[in-house]
Each structure stands twice: as C-alpha cells, then as structure tokens.
Scaffold this motif. Structure first.
Motif, mmCIF file in Angstrom:
data_model
loop_
_atom_site.group_PDB
_atom_site.id
_atom_site.type_symbol
_atom_site.label_atom_id
_atom_site.label_comp_id
_atom_site.label_asym_id
_atom_site.label_seq_id
_atom_site.Cartn_x
_atom_site.Cartn_y
_atom_site.Cartn_z
ATOM 1 N N UNK A 355 0.582 -1.318 0.071
ATOM 2 C CA UNK A 355 0.024 0.037 -0.073
ATOM 3 C C UNK A 355 0.719 1.251 0.166
ATOM 4 N N UNK A 356 2.177 1.155 -0.228
ATOM 5 C CA UNK A 356 2.866 2.397 -0.449
ATOM 6 C C UNK A 356 3.460 2.522 -1.882
ATOM 7 N N UNK A 357 4.220 3.565 -1.991
ATOM 8 C CA UNK A 357 4.972 3.933 -3.358
ATOM 9 C C UNK A 357 6.312 3.388 -2.947
ATOM 10 N N UNK A 358 6.838 2.504 -4.075
ATOM 11 C CA UNK A 358 7.955 1.761 -3.855
ATOM 12 C C UNK A 358 9.326 2.210 -4.661
ATOM 13 N N UNK A 359 9.289 3.458 -4.899
ATOM 14 C CA UNK A 359 10.456 3.985 -5.522
ATOM 15 C C UNK A 359 11.824 3.642 -4.653
ATOM 16 N N UNK A 360 11.571 3.863 -3.526
ATOM 17 C CA UNK A 360 12.967 3.770 -2.504
ATOM 18 C C UNK A 360 13.342 2.356 -2.349
ATOM 19 N N UNK A 361 12.415 1.201 -2.573
ATOM 20 C CA UNK A 361 12.377 -0.168 -2.645
ATOM 21 C C UNK A 361 13.369 -0.388 -3.924
#
Length: 834
Positions: A355-361
């Motif tokens: 449920x979160x944005x995954x750019x950092x991952x």
C-alpha cells in the motif's frame, strides 16, 4: 543487577538450543513477555556467536532507546557499553558494544554497505508483525546474505500477532510460542454522542475511567495533532487535579520519553496520551485502563503528491487486542473502545509493501544488484514497474534498471528518491538551501488555508514567517514545523547559507522539476487551461488558477481523474533550465502513430520533450519499421479483438491454453490475453512488416504469428494430445470444443454427438494422453441435448432406459435398442419400412 523473571524466561534454553542447531527461528510472544530485552542477553555468550555482535531491529526510535536502556541497566552498565543503539541522526555505541538495537532503515544501510556483515553473528527482527516495508526488505536482504555468503548467520523473527505458522513455513524455521503474562481485561465500547468529534469523546472516556477505576490510563490516539488537542481539552478538566498528563510519540526528546517510561516520583496517577508507539516494545508501569480510539496514522501511497503519506486509518483487530492487553500487565484491567461494537476491523495489519509507493525499494534493489529476493509478500509488479520508470526519469537507473552513480548518491541521502534528486541537483549553497525549503514544503501538510494552486505562495509564507510575519490564512504551527524540517535538511546537507528572502518567478520550478520530471507540463496551444505532461497524460488548471498563463509548469500535486488530471499545486519553470539540465530529453524525429478517429496511421516529424509534443509537421512517407511498431501499439490500445481472428484460430489458441494446464511438462507458452498483450512486440510486430493499415493483416498471417511461439514438434503433439476432431463408433469425425473460463482455467472439452453414434462404446473418450475425459453432450436425432455427462458407462446403465422410453415414440425412425452395448452405431435413420 539480577535479572527479573519474565514470561519468556522458561523458553530461553529452548531458544539457545534451537539456534545452536538451526540458523533461523520464529518466536511468538505477546507484549510484555520480555522477548525484546531477554532474548538478546540470553544469546550473548553462545559459542556460535564467537564474540560477534547481535543486531536487533526495532520499528520505532522510542522502543530502540528503551530496549537498549533496559538491557544496559540489567547489566549494570551505561548505554553504549555492551548494549547500545543506533537510530537516524543519533547513536550510542562503542568498540565494546555487542548488542546494537537499530531502527529499520539503519539495518538496510548496514547490509548494503557490508554484505558480509563482518562482526555480526545474529539479526533479531522484533515486532515483525508491524510489517513495515523496511523490515520486509531487511529480512529479504538478510536471507540473501545467509543463503549466499553467511550460512553461520542466525536470523530470529519475533512477533506478537503475526501468523507464526505461515512465517515459519516461509523461513523453513522452527517455531516457539510464549504464553506471556496477562490478567483479565474487561472490554467495553464507549459510544460517541451524535456528531461528536474524537477529542471530546476521548475526554469523556478519560474522566469516566479516572472516576471508575484505579491505576494509570493509556490512551491511544492517531498522532501528535490529536494528542495535543486532547491534552489541551484535559487541562481545564476538574478530574485532572493531581493527575499527570503525559504525551508519548516518536518525536519526543529522549528525556521526555524516559519520563513517560518511569512511574511518577510523587505517586500521582498518570494519563499517557500515546500514538501506536506504545502498542508494543515499550512497557508503561502502572497502567490499568486503556482507552483506544481504534485509529493510527499509517503510510498510504498518495498519487496526488507522488509520496507515501501518513493517513488516519482504523487499526486491525490484532492491534486492537494488543492495545487492550496493555491494561492487563500488572493486574486485572479495563479497556474502552471509542468505536461502535458493530464495526468490524480487518483481522491483521496489511503489509506496507502492498500500500505504499515503491521508488525507495526499487532503488535499494538496484543497489543490491538483484531483485530475486525472498519477500514474505512480494512487491506488487505494477507498483514496482512504476517505481522503476520514475527512477529512470530521475536518472537513478539506466535503461537496464542498473543503478547509476547519481542513484548511489541519492541512496546515500536516505530519503525519498524524488527529494534526493532535487537536493542533489542544486548548483550552489543558496540553491541547496532553497531546495531544503522545497523538500520540507512538499512533504508537509498545506500551511495555508487558501485554495491557491501556487507553490510560490507557500514558500513566500515560509519566508515571511522567518521575519516574524504571519499571513491571515497561514498556520503558525504548520509553518514552524516546515521551517524546523528545512533546518534539519540544511544540517544533513551541511549547508551553512540561509535560504534567500525572495526569489524570481521560475526559481522554485527550476529546482522542483528535478523531483517531478514526470510532471513537467507544457501549455496546450488551443486551450490555455490544459497542459500536456511529460508522462504523456493531460492536466488542467482550476478556473481561478494562480499560475494561469504560464507556458511551462511543474506540478508537485495532481488529482488524477478519468480524463485530465487536476493541478493542485504547481510552480512555473524556465524552458532554458530544462534545456540546460535535460538536453537529452529534447528530441526531433519521425514518428508514426495510430489515429484512432481515422483508424489509420499518421506520420509526423516531431520535436518533443519526453512525452510533450512541442512541434509537429507532416512527414510524408511512412517508415515501414515505425509503421509496424505503431500498428502493434494500436492493437495494444484497441485490444486483441481488433485482430482478424477465425473460429479455427481461436480454437487453436484454446487448445494450447488447455493443454498447458493439463500437461505443464510440455512447456507450452502462455497465450492468455494478458500474456499476449504483454508480448505484442515479439510475436505480432513482425507480422506487420510492410503494412500501413491494421486491416492489411490477414487471417493466415495472424495464425502464423500466433503459432510462431510454438515449435513444430509441439504443434504436432498438440494435434495428437488435443485433437480438433475425434472418430466416433458411427464412423464419422466429430468436433471437440475447447474453452477456458474468465480466470484462464481450462474447462472440460466438449464433444457434442448424437446418442446413436456412440452405441457399442462403453467408456468416455479421453484426450491429453488419457488424462482428460471429454464432456459428452448427447444429442437427440433432432440435435437437441438429452444428457451431459463425463460417465458414458453410467449413462448406458442408469439413464438410457428412461431416455429410450421417452424418445422412441418421438423419433420412431431411429434405432432405440434395448441393448446399446452391442447395437451398431449409426448416424442415419432406419430405412423406410423397417
């Protein structure tokens, strides 16, 4: 000092025994069992540790400090000796430290910087049930290190409410459970009055509990804002005489946190107003009553801003039970829930991964050099693809999804890649200071009450606040928080220059475009309120927009709608800055596109910035290679039904799909709609070679293109294992129909045949090397269905006599023998006169 007895204590020998023989362990224990502080100490002298460190992951800074402090006290030492902690912007460790309590992002950096984890013998993941993205990533990285580099590394996953059996299966690990120590807790729902807000309801519940029950109160509220409001409401309450009101949240100074975690020295009763930081990991002495709002601020992806932001959401049932259990630590207790008893909660907390944005991952995975990690819950493919597309635009990834030198610098900043890209783009200290202001502004809640879409108005309000001026529509506390955050950014970047007191019209946008390259927008030539975005979509302005008339904008917030997105916050930018910073994104080339209205190709010579068309002229002759690509993209937009399918080709495709499920060992390709659309350039685009119209593709060319993914030997097997037709006892060939359901699962193959054609046949015919019986649609002589069965023998034995009795009079010229087993099959009626 002697170690007190904890509920976890009887399990400590088993924990040591298992970890001496096995590299992984799942430990379930409720809050208060002592797992956080007793397990690391119990492992400290194990022979397999060989004097190396134990890292223990805590999801919150409050818990990390508290756990380290408690363990150090048990050893009679100061924090930073044998036991220390390391959190963002703060650490208390030394060369003597053997147990390091770290927060989740710290662990990721430690593994990325030293994949061998030299000097570390064990990693403990505490409170894993909270399912933070960084904990999931940390576990996946630790498992990869253990599998490939450090077989001797021990991994312990500790949880209060997670499904331990499922996690143990995932980790292939033994599982231990502690009962904990708990007294009965009486749970009641404290109803809100009509149209009553949370704060007055919480105040009434606190006053009732103080009058009705002994002991301290722990009140769970969503965040600091609600804590401040309830605290202000309680100040005037007569029930608060001789009661100490305390706040507990992650942003408190260490001294205030320590005060909350100790009994009141004067013996007063306490009311602790806490976020979900008090849900686990920290123990509050003397609490007999819990008042639970049932709410928490949790990260949710906000597509308007492009960031994950904290939104107020209902807690899970597991969290509610855990909160209530806090009232039963020292004696029987009471829990009041501020939501209706009829309200149903989700059983477990959802993983942040979903449920979160995954750019950092995605950036962390690129830095690791592999995304083939074992996650408890795999990252959603769509969100991960979108994250990589953004990172490519930011310059953090190259075309092969490998991390770039800029991406490595962005990762080192430890913040969202959008903000990192902007902060690193600044050319001098004053620009860096201004970028720090923008980073604080775009992350914060709006400090203005006005509806204006100009980001510059927010920055000017911040600049005015620094000179002591507050506008009538500005929030003093909001601007103060933004100013404090900007100062923190400047400290992190070692910027000693103050932000400018004023800026020209484009300076904010010229920085902001590095954070939002996908939201750079160019004004539409025929409609000045519409803008084309760099990502190819369209956006529009408010009717009273403060940025109306600007040829170029960068939007920091958009509301995505069905047709055009709505610009919520934007800043103008200078095209010269675009050409200076992104020269490679300005291109002039011939393009061929599908014109949906004309249903034909259009050849243009275009000048573009990313997806923004700046100039377009007719290009004359259509380039064949570009035409094939454009026609393929047209099919992607229109759908597979735009192709010239024949019934026989549809059946060939269904035969492949069914046989792929029935006989997976054949290795047949996936021909589902999703798979075909995803691979159009590979199988369909070559068929469009030399064509300039969609309808120029004929049925034979489509068939050959579709079949190109199945080699000749497999095609021959297909005809044998899933035949188009089958011989029946009457001597005729009859067609087999193949189909799949909406989910792509194979349905029973259907053979529709007149009953008389099967006389003498005892068993149902089978295909796919005998694995799959046909579904027989037995027909009357007039072609009407009589029976549907996959058990022909059972039909002859039980059902045929009734069918014969009913049909014999209706079709007297057709045979209805008493013994269908020995009768001659036929597709004809009896000769006249017989």
């Amino acid at each position: 000092m002697p170690s007190p007895e904890f509920p976890i204590s009887p399990l400590l020998p088993d924990i040591r025994r298992i970890l001496a023989a096995h590299p992984r362990l799942v430990l379930e224990a409720p809050p208060g069992a002592g797992k956080t502080t007793q397990v690391p100490l119990a492992l400290l002298d194990e022979t397999w540790l060989e004097g190396r460190k134990i890292l223990m992951l805590e999801p919150r800074r409050v818990a990390a400090r508290a756990a380290a402090g408690f363990m150090a006290k048990q050893l009679g030492e100061a924090v930073g000796d044998t036991v220390g902690y390391r959190i963002r912007f703060e650490n208390k460790v030394s060369t003597r430290t053997r147990i390091e309590v770290v927060t989740e992002g710290i662990l990721t950096r430690m593994i990325q910087d030293d994949p061998l984890l030299e000097g570390v013998g064990a990693i403990l993941f505490d409170e894993f049930h909270e399912r933070h993205l960084s904990a999931d990533l940390g576990l996946a990285l630790a498992l990869d290190v253990q599998a490939g580099l450090r077989e001797d590394l021990r991994i312990v996953v500790m949880s209060a409410t997670l499904d331990g059996e499922k996690l143990a299966r995932f980790l292939d690990a033994p599982r231990l459970s502690s009962e904990g120590r708990a007294y009965p807790v009486e749970i009641a729902h404290f109803p809100a009055r009509r149209d009553e807000a949370l704060e007055p309801q919480a105040r009434r519940a606190i006053e009732h509990a103080l009058a009705s029950h002994p002991g301290d109160l722990l009140v769970f509220l969503p965040g600091q804002r609600e804590i401040a409001r309830v605290q202000a409401a309680l100040v005037d309450s007569t029930a608060m005489r001789d009661v100490d009101i305390l706040a507990l949240h992650g942003e408190l100074p260490v001294e205030q946190q320590a005060r909350v975690l100790q009994p009141d020295p004067a013996g007063r009763r306490r009311v602790v107003l806490a976020t979900n930081v008090a849900e686990s990991s920290v123990t509050l002495p003397g609490v007999r009553v819990v008042i639970d709002s049932g709410l928490a601020r949790e990260p949710r992806y906000d597509p308007n801003s492009g960031f994950s932001r904290l939104d107020v959401a209902s807690v899970s049932q597991a969290s509610a039970d855990q909160r209530a259990g806090r009232a039963g630590r020292v004696a029987e207790g009471w829990a009041y829930r501020l939501w209706p008893q009829s309200q149903r909660l989700e059983p477990q907390r959802r993983a942040e991964m979903a449920q979160v944005e995954l750019a950092s991952l995605a950036l962390e995975l690129a830095a690791w050099g592999s995304d083939a990690l074992r996650f408890v819950d795999a990252p959603p493919a769509g969100a991960l693809a979108a994250a990589r597309d953004l990172l490519h635009r930011l310059g953090a990834l190259d075309d092969a999804h490998a991390i770039t030198p800029l991406g490595k610098r962005m990762l080192a900043l430890g913040t969202h890649p959008r903000l990192a890209a902007m902060l690193l783009s600044a050319r001098d200290d004053e620009d860096r200071a201004l970028a720090c202001d923008l980073a604080a502004l775009v992350e914060a809640r709006d400090p203005l009450r006005s509806r204006s879409d100009a980001l510059a108005e927010r920055w000017r309000a911040l600049a005015a606040f620094r000179t002591g001026r507050i506008g009538p529509d500005a929030s003093r506390s909001g601007l103060a928080a933004i100013d404090a955050q900007a100062k923190q950014w400047r400290r992190r970047l070692h910027v000693d220059v103050a932000p400018p007191a004023s800026v020209d019209a484009h300076r904010l946008g010229d920085l902001l475009l590095h954070a939002f390259p996908d939201r750079i927008a160019f004004q539409h030539r025929n409609d000045p309120r519409r803008y084309q975005l760099a990502n190819g979509r369209m956006a529009r302005l408010f009717d009273d927009s403060a940025v109306y008339g600007e040829p170029w904008l960068v939007a920091s917030e958009l509301r995505f709608e069905a047709k055009d997105a709505l610009v919520l916050r934007a800043a103008p930018l200078d095209e010269a800055a675009l050409r200076r910073d992104f020269p490679q994104r300005f291109v002039t080339e011939n393009t061929v596109r599908w014109d949906a209205e004309r249903r034909a190709l259009s050849a243009q010579r275009e000048t573009r910035f990313d997806g923004i068309v700046l100039e377009s002229k007719p290009a004359g002759k259509v380039d064949p290679a570009l035409a094939a690509k454009a026609l393929t993209e047209a099919v992607a937009a229109l759908g597979l039904d735009a192709l010239p399918w024949t019934d026989s080709l549809r059946q060939w495709r269904e035969r492949v799909r069914c046989l792929r499920e029935w006989m997976p060992e054949l290795g047949l390709p996936d021909l589902s709609d999703a798979a075909l659309l995803a691979t159009l350039p590979q199988w369909l685009q070559p068929a469009f070679a030399g064509k300039t119209r969609l309808d120029a593709l004929d049925e034979g060319e489509l068939a050959e293109a579709l079949k190109s993914g199945v080699d000749w030997s497999l095609r021959q097997k297909l005809d044998t294992l899933a035949p188009v037709r089958i011989d029946v006892p009457s001597g005729m060939e009859r067609k087999i129909e193949y189909s799949t359901d909406h989910d792509g699962h194979a349905q029973p193959p259907v053979l529709a045949v007149k009953l008389q054609e099967l006389f003498g046949l005892a068993e149902t015919p089978r295909i796919a090397d005998g694995r799959v019986p046909l579904l027989l649609h037995l027909l009357s002589p007039g072609g009407k269905p009589l029976q549907v069965t996959r058990d022909l023998r059972g039909f002859w034995e039980r059902t045929y006599p009734e069918v014969k009795k009913e049909m014999k009079g209706r079709y007297p010229r057709h045979p209805w023998p008493d013994d269908p087993w020995s009768a001659t099959a036929t597709h004809r009626a009896k000769p006249r006169g017989t």
